[in-house]
Design a protein around this motif. Structure first.
Motif, PDB file in Angstrom:
ATOM      1  N   ARG A 292      -2.728 -10.336  -7.907  1.00 51.52           N
ATOM      2  CA  ARG A 292      -1.658  -9.331  -7.894  1.00 51.52           C
ATOM      3  C   ARG A 292      -0.527  -9.882  -7.030  1.00 51.52           C
ATOM      4  NH1 ARG A 292      -4.795  -8.020 -11.197  1.00 51.52           N
ATOM      5  NH2 ARG A 292      -5.952  -6.026 -11.370  1.00 51.52           N
ATOM      6  N   ARG A 293       0.598 -10.198  -7.667  1.00 52.14           N
ATOM      7  CA  ARG A 293       1.755 -10.763  -6.948  1.00 52.14           C
ATOM      8  C   ARG A 293       2.695  -9.613  -6.559  1.00 52.14           C
ATOM      9  NH1 ARG A 293       4.896 -16.209  -8.930  1.00 52.14           N
ATOM     10  NH2 ARG A 293       6.433 -16.363  -7.230  1.00 52.14           N
ATOM     11  N   ILE A 294       2.910  -9.446  -5.266  1.00 55.23           N
ATOM     12  CA  ILE A 294       3.672  -8.294  -4.755  1.00 55.23           C
ATOM     13  C   ILE A 294       4.897  -8.809  -4.012  1.00 55.23           C
ATOM     14  CG2 ILE A 294       3.592  -6.269  -3.261  1.00 55.23           C
ATOM     15  CD1 ILE A 294       0.319  -7.015  -3.740  1.00 55.23           C
ATOM     16  N   ALA A 295       6.072  -8.378  -4.431  1.00 57.20           N
ATOM     17  CA  ALA A 295       7.320  -8.747  -3.767  1.00 57.20           C
ATOM     18  C   ALA A 295       7.599  -7.765  -2.624  1.00 57.20           C
ATOM     19  CB  ALA A 295       8.478  -8.753  -4.752  1.00 57.20           C
ATOM     20  N   VAL A 296       7.937  -8.290  -1.454  1.00 56.66           N
ATOM     21  CA  VAL A 296       8.301  -7.480  -0.295  1.00 56.66           C
ATOM     22  C   VAL A 296       9.796  -7.637  -0.082  1.00 56.66           C
ATOM     23  CG1 VAL A 296       7.911  -7.040   2.155  1.00 56.66           C
ATOM     24  CG2 VAL A 296       6.034  -7.886   0.718  1.00 56.66           C
ATOM     25  N   ASN A 297      10.568  -6.564  -0.362  1.00 57.72           N
ATOM     26  CA  ASN A 297      12.024  -6.623  -0.289  1.00 57.72           C
ATOM     27  C   ASN A 297      12.536  -5.922   0.960  1.00 57.72           C
ATOM     28  OD1 ASN A 297      12.418  -7.934  -2.908  1.00 57.72           O
ATOM     29  ND2 ASN A 297      11.730  -6.003  -3.801  1.00 57.72           N
ATOM     30  N   ASP A 298      13.845  -6.047   1.192  1.00 53.78           N
ATOM     31  CA  ASP A 298      14.474  -5.432   2.359  1.00 53.78           C
ATOM     32  C   ASP A 298      14.393  -3.913   2.273  1.00 53.78           C
ATOM     33  OD1 ASP A 298      15.515  -7.621   3.940  1.00 53.78           O
ATOM     34  OD2 ASP A 298      16.825  -8.051   2.255  1.00 53.78           O
ATOM     35  N   ALA A 299      14.146  -3.278   3.405  1.00 50.30           N
ATOM     36  CA  ALA A 299      14.187  -1.822   3.469  1.00 50.30           C
ATOM     37  C   ALA A 299      15.641  -1.361   3.516  1.00 50.30           C
ATOM     38  CB  ALA A 299      13.433  -1.331   4.708  1.00 50.30           C
ATOM     39  N   GLU A 300      15.896  -0.149   3.036  1.00 45.68           N
ATOM     40  CA  GLU A 300      17.260   0.367   2.980  1.00 45.68           C
ATOM     41  C   GLU A 300      17.737   0.915   4.321  1.00 45.68           C
ATOM     42  OE1 GLU A 300      17.486   3.224  -0.099  1.00 45.68           O
ATOM     43  OE2 GLU A 300      17.092   1.787  -1.726  1.00 45.68           O
ATOM     44  N   ASP A 301      16.847   1.156   5.254  1.00 46.28           N
ATOM     45  CA  ASP A 301      17.233   1.805   6.507  1.00 46.28           C
ATOM     46  C   ASP A 301      17.196   0.855   7.697  1.00 46.28           C
ATOM     47  OD1 ASP A 301      14.549   1.401   6.514  1.00 46.28           O
ATOM     48  OD2 ASP A 301      13.994   3.423   7.137  1.00 46.28           O
ATOM     49  N   ASP A 302      17.312  -0.460   7.439  1.00 45.23           N
ATOM     50  CA  ASP A 302      17.309  -1.460   8.498  1.00 45.23           C
ATOM     51  C   ASP A 302      16.053  -1.372   9.372  1.00 45.23           C
ATOM     52  OD1 ASP A 302      18.431  -3.644   9.919  1.00 45.23           O
ATOM     53  OD2 ASP A 302      19.062  -2.291  11.506  1.00 45.23           O
ATOM     54  N   SER A 303      14.924  -1.071   8.739  1.00 42.66           N
ATOM     55  CA  SER A 303      13.672  -1.000   9.484  1.00 42.66           C
ATOM     56  C   SER A 303      12.946  -2.334   9.512  1.00 42.66           C
ATOM     57  CB  SER A 303      12.757   0.071   8.874  1.00 42.66           C
ATOM     58  OG  SER A 303      12.503  -0.203   7.509  1.00 42.66           O
ATOM     59  N   GLY A 304      13.554  -3.372   8.913  1.00 42.86           N
ATOM     60  CA  GLY A 304      12.954  -4.696   8.959  1.00 42.86           C
ATOM     61  C   GLY A 304      11.975  -4.932   7.820  1.00 42.86           C
ATOM     62  N   THR A 305      11.095  -5.917   8.011  1.00 41.89           N
ATOM     63  CA  THR A 305      10.128  -6.301   6.985  1.00 41.89           C
ATOM     64  C   THR A 305       8.924  -5.367   7.020  1.00 41.89           C
ATOM     65  OG1 THR A 305      10.805  -8.618   7.164  1.00 41.89           O
ATOM     66  CG2 THR A 305       8.691  -8.167   6.114  1.00 41.89           C
ATOM     67  N   ALA A 306       8.802  -4.523   6.001  1.00 40.21           N
ATOM     68  CA  ALA A 306       7.686  -3.567   5.921  1.00 40.21           C
ATOM     69  C   ALA A 306       6.569  -4.169   5.080  1.00 40.21           C
ATOM     70  CB  ALA A 306       8.167  -2.242   5.356  1.00 40.21           C
ATOM     71  N   LEU A 307       6.010  -5.285   5.528  1.00 43.03           N
ATOM     72  CA  LEU A 307       4.979  -5.974   4.764  1.00 43.03           C
ATOM     73  C   LEU A 307       3.695  -5.158   4.696  1.00 43.03           C
ATOM     74  CD1 LEU A 307       4.333  -9.717   4.623  1.00 43.03           C
ATOM     75  CD2 LEU A 307       2.383  -8.276   5.196  1.00 43.03           C
ATOM     76  N   MET A 308       3.341  -4.509   5.789  1.00 41.51           N
ATOM     77  CA  MET A 308       2.113  -3.728   5.793  1.00 41.51           C
ATOM     78  C   MET A 308       2.216  -2.499   4.897  1.00 41.51           C
ATOM     79  SD  MET A 308      -0.147  -5.311   7.265  1.00 41.51           S
ATOM     80  CE  MET A 308      -0.329  -6.772   8.281  1.00 41.51           C
TER      81      MET A 308
END
Length: 679
Positions: free
Chosen positions: A108-124
């Protein structure tokens, strides 16, 4: 196919246990009495208990299920630096290809993109969402291809299999960043404040002792300094105007650093006055004499100096001087030496009485031209020969008296200009306002009439003279509203706004341009007395020009909305009005720290013995490891096969038919009886 013996008791287990204990006691008694058939009885009893427990043969037909490996591909902004994006894509492609070539393995390939609220990388958060869509019993591993800068590590879910990080950093990476450690949101005008900031080099940075720093205020030309690297420095600063002050700190980009997005910081500080000094000079006593005093004393931010002229020099009443308890009016000190210390001077029904000579009143006029403020609350005295208009103050007053005093009831009305002026626009809607009973007729010469009285005559006029402001209220009847006469009116709000407009309160400027930011969107406001303000010009941080038409949302207030494509300082202009506004943080969270690291993810990787591998060493091989064993080594990472399956069919069959068990049990019981019978 798998098989297992299970039990389906015919009686409750508690009854079976009790029955077994009874049979054990009987067989034990037989053994104690040395009866020859005790062992036959024991076997028979055991078969009875076994039969009642209902043994069955459980068979399942199973189909094995493939293992699932989650591959998280970090596509956030910090991954676009240098060649990280290409290396991430290439490594993910190779990793997915290797996993798909393994037997019984799905990816399962999952893309982690930028959050809209400048909360940083929400990888978890992305991992948790992906796990919620898959059966946990089939997840054999999690692999993240990222720079390791994860900003929601506290949201780590319970992992069923090892987590590995393939980080995209290089040993030669380095970055210089600007950190504003301490900046106040508010500051008092003309009082020094201190901002604390630091310039920091991280990674394989070249040797440097100091770095250049540029400081710009409200978009003006920057000033340059040299500051030490890695040391907190304090910058003293004094705000020069009220309202929002925008400060931009910039460290020029150095050769070889990863990004310049964290080389700047925008600090917005609201300038406020500490204490407002007001001089109130009351002339002839009248019923509303305390109106201004009560208003100004109710404001804790106002220092009021109040003098009432009760005994002019010409008054001869025969009272000995040594018995007078009145304070002498310190005219020279107030109107020559300390006049510039006041933010506002109010003359309430004051007329020329020989106390303030022409020299002092001319000094008041000069005080206004240099940025001061004068408010004249006029009574019948303003229409007399002793009027202040017959003094040097006439040069700054917006209207002159016609020598007529109108004594009739009228209701003050907001003029067309007043509907647009912040002093009178949107006053509390008390319907109807109470009546006033007197008006000094004046002939406007300049300025704006914002309130009218009897027969549409000017009642309140506002004007700017030089750098200062002047207001003329052509009536002494405002106190009627305060007393609730004829229903009263918005006296407190009107006089409060009037006083604060004269003291240059930014929120009450009749000509103003400002912006309000919400993320990357801004609302641009223009307040004006004009009916049309045209378009607003926007200069983006990269220098592009954008023109937007403004629409009137209420009398005197215009608005335009704009979504900025960049993060940084935007310059706004409309006519002679200019403003600056910062959109988003100067250094978004994604760029706060751009060095690749495994430290942030270590708390989630360590418990299941996963690995942290730099892609500069190549994409590691994939191995199968047992749960609990080390899941990473030199040149390889491991996944844990889950051996999951799907049950196709289930069958349950009794071990022996009931009639066979009955015959066997009967044989043992009868055998014991016959054996003992022969004895």
């Amino acid at each position: 196919m798998t098989s297992a013996i299970e039990f389906s008791p015919l009686l409750d287990w508690s009854i079976l246990v009790a029955l077994a204990l009874v049979m054990l006691a009987v067989c034990g008694f037989a053994l104690w009495r040395r009866l020859p058939g005790w062992w036959l009885r024991s076997i028979g009893a055991a078969l009875i208990i076994a039969t009642l427990s209902g043994p069955v043969l459980h068979r399942e037909d199973r189909a094995p299920l493939s293992d699932i490996v989650l591959v998280l591909e970090d596509k956030t902004a910090s991954q676009a630096l240098s060649d990280r994006a290409d290396r991430t894509a290439d490594a993910t492609d190779l990793l997915v290809n290797r996993l798909e070539n393994r037997r019984m393995t799905e990816v399962r390939r999952i893309a982690v993109n930028d959050a809209e609220d400048d909360s940083g990388t929400a990888l978890m958060a992305a991992l948790k969402d992906a796990m919620s869509r898959e059966p946990l019993g089939r997840i054999a591993g999690v692999i993240a291809v990222s720079d390791g800068q994860v900003h929601d590590i506290e949201a780590t879910p319970d992992l069923p299999a090892p987590l590995h990080l393939l980080h995209t950093g290089r040993d030669s990476d380095w970055d210089r960043r600007l950190i504003v450690a301490d900046a106040p949101a508010f500051a008092i005008l003309d009082e020094p404040i201190t901002l604390r900031l630091r310039v920091e080099d991280v990674g394989a940075a070249p040797s440097a002792v100091d770095a250049p720093l540029e400081v710009a205020v409200d978009g003006g030309p920057p000033q340059s300094f040299r500051v030490p690297i890695g040391v907190d420095i304090e910058i003293p600063l004094t705000l020069q105007h009220g309202g929002r002050n925008v400060l931009q700190f910039t460290v020029p980009t150095a050769e070889g650093e990863l990004t310049d997005r964290n080389n700047a910081s925008i600090v917005q500080i609201n300038g406020v006055r500490d204490r407002l000094r007001v001089l109130l000079v009351s002339g002839e006593p009248h019923p509303g004499g305390r109106t201004w005093r009560n208003l100004l004393k109710s404001d804790s931010s106002v220092d009021l100096v109040h003098f009432t002229i009760l005994r002019p020099p010409a008054k001869q009443d025969g009272v000995p001087v040594d018995e007078l308890s009145l304070i002498a009016f310190p005219t020279r000190e107030l109107f020559l030496e300390k006049i510039d210390d006041f933010d506002l001077i109010i003359f309430d029904r004051y007329k020329r009485r020989g106390i303030l000579p022409a020299l002092y009143l001319r000094n008041v006029a000069d005080y206004v031209r240099n940025g001061g403020a004068v408010l004249l609350a006029a009574g019948p005295d303003f229409a007399s020969a002793d009027s202040l208009y017959r003094s040097p103050l006439a040069e700054i007053l917006p209207a002159g008296p016609t020598a007529r005093v109108v004594n009739q009831a009228y209701v003050p009305q907001v003029s067309d200009v007043g509907e647009r002026h912040p002093v009178t626009a949107g006053l509390p809607d008390i319907d109807p306002w109470g009546e006033w009973l007197r008006l000094v007729e004046v002939a406007p010469e300049r300025g704006n009439v914002v309130l009218t009285g009897a027969e549409d005559r000017p009642l309140l006029m506002l004007d700017r003279v030089g750098e200062g402001r002047v207001a003329l209220l052509a009536s002494d009847q405002a106190w009627l509203w305060a007393r609730g006469y004829d229903g009263g009116g918005p006296q407190l709000e009107l006089l409060r706004r009037l006083a604060h407009w004269m003291m240059a309160e930014p929120d009450l400027e009749e000509e103003a341009l400002w912006g309000e930011a919400n993320g990357q969107k801004m609302r641009i406001f223009r307040r004006s007395l004009s009916v049309d303000v045209g378009s607003v010009e926007i200069e983006t941080p990269s220098g592009d020009q954008v023109s937007l038409d403004m629409r009137e949302i209420e009398p005197g207030l215009f608005e335009a909305q704009y979504e900025g494509p960049e993060i940084g300082l935007y310059r706004l202009s409309n006519g002679d009005q200019t403003a600056v506004i910062g959109l988003g943080p100067a250094a978004p969270r994604e760029y706060t720290d751009v060095m690749a690291t495994g430290a942030a993810l270590a708390p989630a990787i360590t418990p299941l013995r996963g690995g942290i591998v730099a892609l500069t060493e190549g994409v590691p091989d994939i191995r199968s490891v047992r749960a609990g064993r080390p899941a990473a080594g030199r040149g390889w990472i491991g996944i844990t096969p889950r051996e999951a399956f799907e049950t196709l069919r289930v069958s349950r069959t009794a071990l022996l038919p009931a009639w066979v068990l009955l015959l066997v049990i009967s044989a043992f019981v009868i055998g014991a009886w016959l054996r003992e019978g022969r004895q």
